[in-house]
Design an enzyme around this catalytic site. Structure first.
Site: not given
Length: 946
Positions: A40, A79, A517, A555, A559, A598, A601
């Site tokens: 999610p 989520d 989590w 993850q 997750w 990476k 902004k």
């Protein structure tokens, strides 16, 4: 040129109007269910390019399995709780921390969180639809809903009843900005490399003149909290003399004195130092006890860096805390939970401990008091909050834990059953994480989250506590009637209290909420409201465990880990029978900019996925992600790579389709491969079956990149060999033309089916234009693997190798390809049909068997004349193309040329008429409008469309 973005928008409308996704879910599923779990996302931030990457892989496998005959439910999820949401709301409200939330009101704050979590929901849905990710967005699971939270409560009760839920006072990674502890897997998400001052401190030994013991630390802010020093029992220490002063440090660490003159005056065992007292660095009254400011032994002391003497601040390090508990050191904070020094640290009271000026102030103070031995810059990895980027403090505090360390072996054994792609993740990043797994700090001192369902008695002498698994149980135990729309979040849940059975206290809920989590890791069960909702048992039976999941590599400690952790807990409690919760996982590398940096902004290097969609289309971006490099590797994204997909694969394929459409007329694509005799048809059908076999084998092993690259190779072969060598066959009305047309139509239809999981839009366009038999390519069945004629593929490969050698000889001799040559002698004995193809490709009159591969490069007058005709035909066809004439446009061809040229052209007039698509040829003396040059001679021609 074809505009793929517009084409895709048209197909989206077609899918929507005809409910193609829903119809695909309703397909017959002879192989049963294939289970996909959607990790999610949180919709309070805009989706980015990295989300397109993950969703591209998530979409491919379910599409493929659906076509293979499985039912693949694709339930979306959101989520919606936890720090990510809270911090965004705090930012919008210009809050600086928890006190502002308390002042504003928890009910109002949580209501704002609930609203804010859907801020960009429309953007997520729009992106999901536009990229062709088929997901059931109408019936998603939502982690803040009561049914979901009640499922989490049930899981926590199972954990409690298994004896794995406990509260303890431990040193935890603490975010002073967010005011809460973090779990070890959250900490793993936020490490950064930092360079900051480290210091060597002179601790004055009591009752020994001019004698100091040296200790080193990279966290000067912990020095006001120092209460002890630790040494290793079996480490050899030395006392050295420097400028009439004695210093004690590990013998193996004398390297730190390399810039000084010193004399070793004594060797000591660590045992000799135990019990020595030293003078405090700072005057903190509450730290002064009988046990403080002494030297103790500890097994965590090493000589790999520092001095072999460890400075101990009990409240700010796990080893420190354990040592303090063992020898009864004072447990007193010199830093508050906001990360500021307490009033006892007078010089810096109320100042943030990780402020660079504050840390430098501490160093300067020690230096001025003669306690600083030396200072140096030190580069190391330091943990920062994964959400707000505040440096974490290791901070002693009470927390609720789940005893994951007790399930380490069970999780490792479960991991052995998981198919990881890439494979090295199993024993590497994920396996190593499981090797060192720690107890899960499950509680958070926050507001917008699943309330811990633990009620305890307010009477300190009564230790009664209960863990509640549902609102029904809560109503029953408390005697309170809960409304159907009761909001289970804070502060409303905290109002539910009842008298304790001890008769002297009240049962009140603990204040904490759970780690978010835990919400996402529990989704296999909570998405169905298991076990409380009707039919949830049936849903679990049908949808657990997952056959496939995919997310980014971070993850592994997010997750991927929490899914496994929750499953292991429920297995231990007896609530489920098997772990792991997923069988196959594609672990994706991160996306960087084209320079490997990476995306952020602040750097201005973020790529908006919509710019790519609008310029190149979603299919091109998807296919670039699949084929640029392996899924687990970082991707240095450059739009040029997407453009190359369009030019080198998509446009080539569309050109083949356009060629087919010129000749398809009313032909129906055969349902099965046509029976053919032409070697080109036999070859492309064998190559197609080989492609089907290879793509199937790769996708069955979740090898998406390998499968995608096979498709690229096939499209190239289809265009540059099959279609190019077959063009003349399509121009003549014959049985061979009909078979070529049937073969190409069949190949394009099958190719559209193979492309469907990868590039769903182009596949649909291709399928519709070759008039596939079903409503959509996505309702087709995946083609079966079967045997193919490998001999013909091998023979064609050898033939093309001969062609390549012969063309190299042509180039070396400087003879253009349009100039016919007499013969090619080849050592390979080819079939007649393949010799014809080789002869046409090399432009020789005959291919004969001999001992070598050699090209006859002698050009006689006859061959020169043939070359002139070929060059003339080429020039006329270039002119046809400039005038945008199609193969259906016949012309009258007028020629004005010298007599010797006319003579040659007249002798080959039939060939010219056929190959320039002309009705007739007229030879005239006057200059005509179009000028060309043949064999160094000026010729004028004219094309008149009939």
């Amino acid at each position: 040129m074809i505009k793929f973005p517009e084409l895709e928008e048209k197909i989206l409308d077609f899918w929507k109007k005809n409910n193609i996704f829903q119809k695909s879910l309703g397909k017959k599923a002879p192989h049963g269910r294939f289970v996909f779990f959607e990790g999610p996302p949180t919709a309070n931030g805009k989706p980015g390019l990295h989300h397109v990457l993950a969703r591209a892989f998530k979409d491919l496998i379910p599409r493929y399995k659906t076509m293979q005959g499985y039912h693949v439910e694709r339930k979306a999820g959101w989520d919606t709780q936890g720090l990510p949401v809270e911090l965004q709301v705090e930012k919008e409200l210009k809050f600086r921390g928890k006190p502002d939330i308390e002042k504003y009101g928890v009910a109002k704050f949580n209501a704002q969180c609930k609203e804010d979590v859907w801020k960009y929901k429309a953007d997520w849905e729009k992106l999901t639809e536009r990229m062709g990710f088929w997901l059931d967005l109408e019936h998603p699971y939502v982690t803040y809903e009561n049914y979901y939270i009640e499922s989490l409560w049930w899981i926590l009760k199972q954990v409690h009843e298994a004896g794995l839920l406990y509260k303890n006072y431990k040193v935890l990674p603490h975010c002073p900005r967010c005011g809460t502890a973090l779990s070890s897997h959250e900490v793993a998400l936020g490490y950064k490399s930092v360079t900051e001052p480290s210091v060597y401190i002179r601790f004055k030994i009591k009752n020994e003149k001019d004698t100091f013991i040296l200790s080193w630390t990279t966290t000067p802010w912990t020095l006001p909290g120092n209460v002890a020093l630790a040494v290793g029992n079996d480490i050899t220490y030395v006392k050295v003399r420097i400028n009439n002063e004695n210093y004690i440090l590990a013998k193996d660490r004398l390297v730190i004195l390399s810039d000084k003159e010193f004399e070793v005056v004594e060797e000591l065992s660590g045992k000799n130092l135990i019990g020595l007292e030293y003078e405090p660095l700072f005057d903190i009254r509450n730290l002064k006890t009988e046990t403080s400011y002494k030297i103790y032994s500890a097994d965590f002391v090493t000589t790999t860096d520092g001095t072999g003497v460890v400075h101990t601040a009990v409240m700010y390090g796990e080893d420190d805390f354990n040592l303090g508990a063992r020898v009864d050191l004072p447990k007193y904070h010199t830093v508050d939970e906001d990360g500021n020094f307490t009033k006892e640290v007078v010089k810096w009271a109320g100042k943030f401990v990780k402020d660079k000026q504050v840390e430098q102030g501490i160093i300067e103070d020690l230096k001025n008091r003669g306690l600083l031995f030396k200072e140096e810059m030190y580069t190391h990895d330091y943990p920062f909050c994964w959400r707000c980027s505040t440096p974490l403090l290791y901070y002693a505090k009470p927390s609720w834990f789940i005893k994951m360390s007790a399930l380490r072996e069970e999780m490792k054994q479960a991991n052995e059953k998981i198919n990881w792609y890439p494979e090295h993740i199993k024993e590497g990043r994920f396996g190593e994480w499981l090797d060192g797994v720690k107890d899960w700090a499950i509680s958070r001192e926050r507001y917008w989250g699943t309330p811990l369902p633990i009620w305890v008695c307010t009477n300190t002498e009564c230790h009664h506590q209960v863990v509640i698994e549902s609102l029904n149980e809560l109503a029953k135990v408390s005697g309170k009637k809960l409304a159907d729309d009761f909001d289970v979040h804070k502060p409303f849940i905290d109002e539910i209290t009842w008298p304790c059975k001890c008769g002297h206290g009240e049962m009140k809920r603990v204040l904490e909420v759970t780690d978010c989590w835990f919400d996402s890791g529990s989704m296999p069960f909570a998405q169905w409201g298991y076990p409380h909702l009707a039919n949830s048992q049936e849903q679990i039976t049908n949808s657990y465990p997952a056959d496939f999941i995919a997310e980014a590599i971070d993850q592994t400690r997010g997750w991927f880990y929490t899914l496994l952790a929750v499953a292991a807990l429920l297995k231990k409690s007896g609530a489920i029978k098997e772990i792991p919760p997923y069988k196959n996982v594609i672990c994706l590398g991160h996306i960087n900019d084209k320079f490997g940096q990476k995306m952020s902004k602040s750097k201005g290097n973020v790529v908006d996925p919509w710019e790519i969609f609008n310029k190149y289309g979603a299919d091109a971006l998807r296919f670039n992600f699949y084929t640029a490099n392996q899924p687990g590797e970082p991707k240095n994204f450059d739009a040029i790579g997407v453009d190359e997909v369009v030019k080198r694969t998509f446009l080539i394929l569309m050109n083949v389709l356009t060629f087919y459409e010129l000749y398809k007329e009313d032909a129906i694509v055969p349902a099965t491969a046509p029976v053919v005799t032409n070697i080109l048809d036999q070859w492309i059908l064998a190559l197609l079956q080989k492609l089907i076999n290879e793509v199937t084998e790769h996708l069955d092993k979740y090898e998406v990149t390998e499968a995608g690259r096979k498709i690229i190779e096939f499209v190239t072969e289809l265009s540059t060999w099959y279609v190019r060598r077959s063009r003349e066959r399509f121009k003549e009305e014959s049985e061979d033309k009909e078979l070529a047309r049937a073969t190409l139509g069949f190949v394009l239809k099958k190719l559209s089916i193979i492309l469907a999981p990868f590039t769903p839009f182009i596949a649909e366009e291709l399928y519709q234009r070759v008039r596939g038999s079903k409503e959509s390519v996505h309702l087709e069945d995946w083609p079966e693997k079967s045997k193919f004629d490998d001999n013909i593929l091998e023979e064609m490969t050898k033939g093309r190798e001969v062609v390549e050698q012969a063309l190299a000889e042509r180039a070396k001799a400087g003879i253009k390809i349009r100039q016919p040559l007499r013969r090619l002698i080849t050592a390979v004995d080819f079939s007649d049909s393949l010799r014809t193809i080789i002869g046409d490709e090399v432009n020789v009159l005959e291919v004969v068997k001999g001992d070598v591969t050699k090209l006859d490069t002698i050009v006689d007058d006859e061959l020169k004349a043939m070359g002139l005709v070929r060059e003339f035909i080429h020039q006329v066809n270039v002119l046809r193309k400039e005038k945008k004439l199609t193969i259906k446009d016949k012309v009258n061809l007028k020629i004005s040329a010298p007599d010797n040229i006319v003579k040659i052209l007249r002798a080959n007039e039939k060939q010219i008429i056929k190959n320039t698509i002309a009705y007739k040829v007229d030879y005239i003396k006057d200059n005509l409008s179009e000028k060309i040059e043949i064999a160094g001679m000026k010729i004028t021609i004219n094309l008149v469309k009939n």
